[in-house]
Design a protein around this motif. Structure first.
Motif, short mmCIF file in Angstrom:
data_model
loop_
_atom_site.label_atom_id
_atom_site.label_comp_id
_atom_site.label_asym_id
_atom_site.label_seq_id
_atom_site.Cartn_x
_atom_site.Cartn_y
_atom_site.Cartn_z
N TRP A 232 34.97 11.38 3.89
CA TRP A 232 34.26 12.17 2.88
C TRP A 232 35.17 12.43 1.69
O TRP A 232 34.76 12.27 0.53
CB TRP A 232 33.79 13.48 3.53
N LEU A 233 36.41 12.84 1.95
CA LEU A 233 37.35 13.08 0.86
C LEU A 233 37.60 11.80 0.07
O LEU A 233 37.73 11.84 -1.16
CB LEU A 233 38.67 13.63 1.42
N ASP A 234 37.66 10.67 0.77
CA ASP A 234 37.87 9.40 0.07
C ASP A 234 36.69 9.06 -0.84
O ASP A 234 36.89 8.53 -1.94
CB ASP A 234 38.12 8.27 1.08
N LEU A 235 35.47 9.38 -0.42
CA LEU A 235 34.30 9.16 -1.29
C LEU A 235 34.38 10.04 -2.54
O LEU A 235 34.09 9.58 -3.65
CB LEU A 235 33.00 9.48 -0.54
N ILE A 236 34.78 11.29 -2.36
CA ILE A 236 34.95 12.19 -3.50
C ILE A 236 36.03 11.64 -4.43
O ILE A 236 35.87 11.59 -5.65
CB ILE A 236 35.27 13.62 -3.03
N GLY A 237 37.13 11.19 -3.83
CA GLY A 237 38.22 10.61 -4.62
C GLY A 237 37.77 9.41 -5.43
O GLY A 237 38.12 9.27 -6.61
N LYS A 238 36.98 8.54 -4.83
CA LYS A 238 36.48 7.35 -5.53
C LYS A 238 35.56 7.74 -6.67
O LYS A 238 35.59 7.12 -7.74
CB LYS A 238 35.76 6.42 -4.56
N ARG A 239 34.73 8.75 -6.46
CA ARG A 239 33.82 9.21 -7.51
C ARG A 239 34.63 9.76 -8.69
O ARG A 239 34.32 9.47 -9.86
CB ARG A 239 32.90 10.29 -6.94
#
Length: 179
Positions: free
Chosen positions: A66-73
């Motif tokens: 989840w944190l990685d998705l936020i980071g990518k966004r």
């Protein structure tokens, strides 16, 4: 081109435990700063939402994708030269550091801080949210308050959403983010 960060687009995470007002404050900040707002809860995989709705606290392993998705966004927005505001609990320093790395260090946090009594009251008043009041205790136990970390503005939530957002904007302005 200036390198002082004043005119540079920023990624900003509005953080804190459930019930602190991350989404509402994030939307107000995005409106004031003319930035896109992303509801971090909307990026949780279905398995995380299911666990939380059953009152099961998330583990670090649950949170990392989840944190990685936020980071990518955030990274995608910054690469386009656009700032972004995201709501994300970011409870532990390792989570915040992971997000800072994803944003290339160009990340600020607005930490929404409040008493357990106020948080419990607010969570009890919410309608249709998957996060039960029972998980507040585990979030408070997991929370590593970001005191002393770089790029953090702490705002007390014992105010209206407008008042909290105004305090956050004042704090962000001291870090070079101008409305």
């Amino acid at each position: 081109m200036q390198d002082d960060g004043i005119n540079k687009p920023h990624a900003i995470i509005v953080m804190g435990v459930s019930g602190c007002g991350k989404s509402s404050v994030g939307e107000k900040l995005a409106e004031a700063l003319h930035l896109a707002f992303v509801e971090g809860d909307g990026l949780h995989p279905a398995s995380n939402v299911e666990k939380m709705s059953k009152g099961i606290p998330l583990t670090d392993e649950d949170r990392m994708p989840w944190l990685d998705l936020i980071g990518k966004r955030m990274q995608a927005s910054l690469e386009k030269g656009e700032g972004i505001i995201v709501s994300c609990s970011a409870l532990k320093r390792i989570y915040r550091d992971r997000l800072r790395a994803a944003a290339g260090g160009n990340l600020l946090f607005v930490y929404l801080e409040g008493s357990k009594a106020l948080l419990t009251k607010r969570m009890g008043e919410r309608k249709g949210h998957f996060m039960p009041v029972s998980l507040l205790e585990s979030q408070l136990a997991t929370l590593e308050v970001p005191t002393g970390e770089p790029g953090v503005v702490t705002v007390d939530i014992d105010d209206t959403i407008e008042g909290i957002a105004a305090m956050a904007l004042r704090g962000l302005s001291t870090l070079g983010v101008m409305p």
